[in-house]
Design a protein around this motif. Sequence first.
Motif, PDB file in Angstrom:
ATOM      1  N   GLY A 263       1.207  -1.326   0.326  1.00  0.00           N
ATOM      2  CA  GLY A 263       0.168   0.073   0.283  1.00  0.00           C
ATOM      3  C   GLY A 263       1.305   1.176  -0.072  1.00  0.00           C
ATOM      4  O   GLY A 263       2.062   1.051   0.661  1.00  0.00           O
ATOM      5  N   ASP A 264      -0.067   2.305  -0.083  1.00  0.00           N
ATOM      6  CA  ASP A 264       1.186   3.360  -0.073  1.00  0.00           C
ATOM      7  C   ASP A 264       1.676   4.096   1.033  1.00  0.00           C
ATOM      8  O   ASP A 264       0.941   3.560   2.543  1.00  0.00           O
ATOM      9  CB  ASP A 264       0.059   5.318  -1.120  1.00  0.00           C
ATOM     10  CG  ASP A 264      -0.133   4.708  -2.706  1.00  0.00           C
ATOM     11  OD1 ASP A 264       0.342   3.991  -3.116  1.00  0.00           O
ATOM     12  OD2 ASP A 264      -1.403   5.041  -2.460  1.00  0.00           O
ATOM     13  N   GLY A 265       2.639   3.921   0.982  1.00  0.00           N
ATOM     14  CA  GLY A 265       3.306   4.251   2.363  1.00  0.00           C
ATOM     15  C   GLY A 265       3.698   3.003   3.263  1.00  0.00           C
ATOM     16  O   GLY A 265       4.586   3.633   4.822  1.00  0.00           O
ATOM     17  N   ALA A 266       3.311   2.246   2.574  1.00  0.00           N
ATOM     18  CA  ALA A 266       4.305   0.996   2.759  1.00  0.00           C
ATOM     19  C   ALA A 266       5.541   1.026   3.764  1.00  0.00           C
ATOM     20  O   ALA A 266       5.936   1.041   4.636  1.00  0.00           O
ATOM     21  CB  ALA A 266       3.314  -0.511   2.560  1.00  0.00           C
ATOM     22  N   VAL A 267       6.488   1.263   2.358  1.00  0.00           N
ATOM     23  CA  VAL A 267       8.104   1.412   2.933  1.00  0.00           C
ATOM     24  C   VAL A 267       7.796   3.491   3.819  1.00  0.00           C
ATOM     25  O   VAL A 267       7.843   4.429   3.221  1.00  0.00           O
ATOM     26  CB  VAL A 267       8.721   2.037   1.393  1.00  0.00           C
ATOM     27  CG1 VAL A 267      10.059   2.479   1.507  1.00  0.00           C
ATOM     28  CG2 VAL A 267       8.098   0.757   1.106  1.00  0.00           C
ATOM     29  N   VAL A 268       8.923   3.458   4.871  1.00  0.00           N
ATOM     30  CA  VAL A 268       8.884   4.454   5.503  1.00  0.00           C
ATOM     31  C   VAL A 268      10.398   4.380   6.105  1.00  0.00           C
ATOM     32  O   VAL A 268      11.014   5.487   6.253  1.00  0.00           O
ATOM     33  CB  VAL A 268       8.158   3.649   7.073  1.00  0.00           C
ATOM     34  CG1 VAL A 268       6.877   3.628   7.186  1.00  0.00           C
ATOM     35  CG2 VAL A 268       8.649   2.450   7.617  1.00  0.00           C
ATOM     36  N   ALA A 269      11.240   3.378   5.994  1.00  0.00           N
ATOM     37  CA  ALA A 269      13.219   3.672   6.168  1.00  0.00           C
ATOM     38  C   ALA A 269      13.113   5.078   7.422  1.00  0.00           C
ATOM     39  O   ALA A 269      13.860   5.111   6.908  1.00  0.00           O
ATOM     40  CB  ALA A 269      13.423   4.255   4.653  1.00  0.00           C
ATOM     41  N   ASP A 270      12.808   3.854   7.922  1.00  0.00           N
ATOM     42  CA  ASP A 270      13.329   4.697   9.488  1.00  0.00           C
ATOM     43  C   ASP A 270      14.091   4.205   9.754  1.00  0.00           C
ATOM     44  O   ASP A 270      14.464   3.062  10.702  1.00  0.00           O
ATOM     45  CB  ASP A 270      11.708   4.797  10.225  1.00  0.00           C
ATOM     46  CG  ASP A 270      11.892   5.191  11.695  1.00  0.00           C
ATOM     47  OD1 ASP A 270      13.542   6.051  12.042  1.00  0.00           O
ATOM     48  OD2 ASP A 270      11.246   5.887  12.285  1.00  0.00           O
ATOM     49  N   ARG A 271      15.599   4.825   9.692  1.00  0.00           N
ATOM     50  CA  ARG A 271      16.917   4.301  10.307  1.00  0.00           C
ATOM     51  C   ARG A 271      17.100   4.091  11.612  1.00  0.00           C
ATOM     52  O   ARG A 271      17.644   3.273  11.958  1.00  0.00           O
ATOM     53  CB  ARG A 271      17.736   5.528   9.715  1.00  0.00           C
ATOM     54  CG  ARG A 271      17.704   5.056   8.054  1.00  0.00           C
ATOM     55  CD  ARG A 271      18.923   5.809   7.493  1.00  0.00           C
ATOM     56  NE  ARG A 271      19.330   5.181   6.106  1.00  0.00           N
ATOM     57  CZ  ARG A 271      18.680   5.590   5.131  1.00  0.00           C
ATOM     58  NH1 ARG A 271      18.082   7.409   4.718  1.00  0.00           N
ATOM     59  NH2 ARG A 271      19.947   5.621   3.625  1.00  0.00           N
ATOM     60  N   ALA A 272      16.817   5.418  11.869  1.00  0.00           N
ATOM     61  CA  ALA A 272      15.852   5.736  13.388  1.00  0.00           C
ATOM     62  C   ALA A 272      16.125   4.226  14.422  1.00  0.00           C
ATOM     63  O   ALA A 272      16.646   3.313  15.524  1.00  0.00           O
ATOM     64  CB  ALA A 272      16.473   6.747  14.259  1.00  0.00           C
ATOM     65  N   ALA A 273      14.869   4.323  13.510  1.00  0.00           N
ATOM     66  CA  ALA A 273      14.107   2.867  14.598  1.00  0.00           C
ATOM     67  C   ALA A 273      13.943   1.742  14.185  1.00  0.00           C
ATOM     68  O   ALA A 273      14.327   0.819  14.441  1.00  0.00           O
ATOM     69  CB  ALA A 273      12.475   3.372  14.451  1.00  0.00           C
ATOM     70  N   GLY A 274      14.985   1.670  13.028  1.00  0.00           N
ATOM     71  CA  GLY A 274      15.423   0.422  12.242  1.00  0.00           C
ATOM     72  C   GLY A 274      14.332  -0.099  11.376  1.00  0.00           C
ATOM     73  O   GLY A 274      14.542  -1.221  11.238  1.00  0.00           O
ATOM     74  N   ILE A 275      13.443   0.553  11.528  1.00  0.00           N
ATOM     75  CA  ILE A 275      12.203   0.200  10.807  1.00  0.00           C
ATOM     76  C   ILE A 275      11.698   0.095   9.561  1.00  0.00           C
ATOM     77  O   ILE A 275      11.918   1.373   8.700  1.00  0.00           O
ATOM     78  CB  ILE A 275      11.091   0.573  11.439  1.00  0.00           C
ATOM     79  CG1 ILE A 275      10.357   0.082  12.601  1.00  0.00           C
ATOM     80  CG2 ILE A 275       9.287  -0.070  10.319  1.00  0.00           C
ATOM     81  CD1 ILE A 275      10.844  -1.152  13.232  1.00  0.00           C
TER      82      ILE A 275
END
Length: 437
Positions: free
Chosen positions: A165-177
Amino acid sequence: MTREVHLLTFGNTRSAGPWRHPAIDSTPEAVRRRLIDHVRAAEAATFDAVFFADGLNFGPPATWAYKTTEDFEPFTTAAALSSVTERIGLVLTGSATLQHPYHLARQLLSLDHLSGGRTGWNLVTSFARAAAENFSARDVVDHDERYRIADEAIDVVEKLWDSWGDGAVVADRAAGIYHDVTRIHVPDHHGPYFDVKGPLGAARSVQGRPVVFQAGSSDTGSVFAARHAEVIFTGQGDVDRARAFYRRIHDEAARQGRERPPLITPSLRFIVGSTEDEARRAEQTAYEYFSPEYQAGWLLEVDVDVTDADLDGPVPASAFPETTETHQTALAGYRALATDGNPTVREFLWRTVSGWGARVVGTPEQIADEIERWTSTQASDGFVLQDSGLPGQFRLFAEQVVPVLRKRGLFRHEYRGATLRDHLGLAVPANRYEVAS
């Protein structure tokens, strides 16, 4: 109002007849170079796409002696060509009845990402017995059953394409998510023909997903195409029949509740010359190199048998079965070619080089006239072009016919976008799961 024409070109390289021309080198390396040159010429002329047909077999044994070997597998070929082109679309054939939908979905979406959103899927329901035998199938599935399988297959493929879905990729480096897993959709499909869990493991592409092409022209096939296709590839040799088919598809698409009907792009085989005499000489050269033995052998795939007939005698009525479970539209088209003007078997086989599609021989202006006649009277939205196989014919079209079409306001001077959907004027489709939520 002038309508812009859509132009695609066949990219297939296997040859039966023209390979004997002294200027044609049929070694694998030469075929590779010729294919790259062809696609680059089509891109320089701002064609919508290159179209790769496929049969998943080498054809009936009766054809083997007469044709070249190299006809590169379309998925691999399109991937290679995506790295030497920037804008032109790449439409490749995949069988909904012999190839698994998970593999199709993954391969097509991967190519769509790698090409920057330039991929199209020509969805076919394979009819050749030789193809079925290559995929552990004992025989060809009945005609209407093939479309029931394809109906489920495209549903599975599109579910997989919409997994992210739209927004599924968040690539949050700080959280590792990397992913918001709440935006990943699991199809978990269970149907009469396929069980596919999913998800696919790839986000939607810049054009949403690959463009769906389809070639259904029988009663069952045209309903399927009107329901699912964004572009219909068809063989229509007569402009009046083409207009009737165009109206039928538009009416059926409206019944299916579609806001916009599919684009319709019949095949068009051309031979071009600077003068009429030059075009006719080129046609005579093409005739000298065509192989009636190959054509007779190939027609066995659609249950038409003239292999033992006298080439200079009439086409026997026994060559055509009353019905077929292979390709109903082809049978009807070839029967029409055999009865129009009572040709000899040799003349009939020469006509079949164009399939059962349109054909034009002439000057750039005459070819442009024919294209304009079809597109201005709602017989087509454009064409998939098939040249004669003679050296230089496609380049002549690009250099001489395209400028005439542009001068008449019928064809673009430059690409106005980067994706195949941009070229075809198609919107990015909504994600089914996002709409549902």
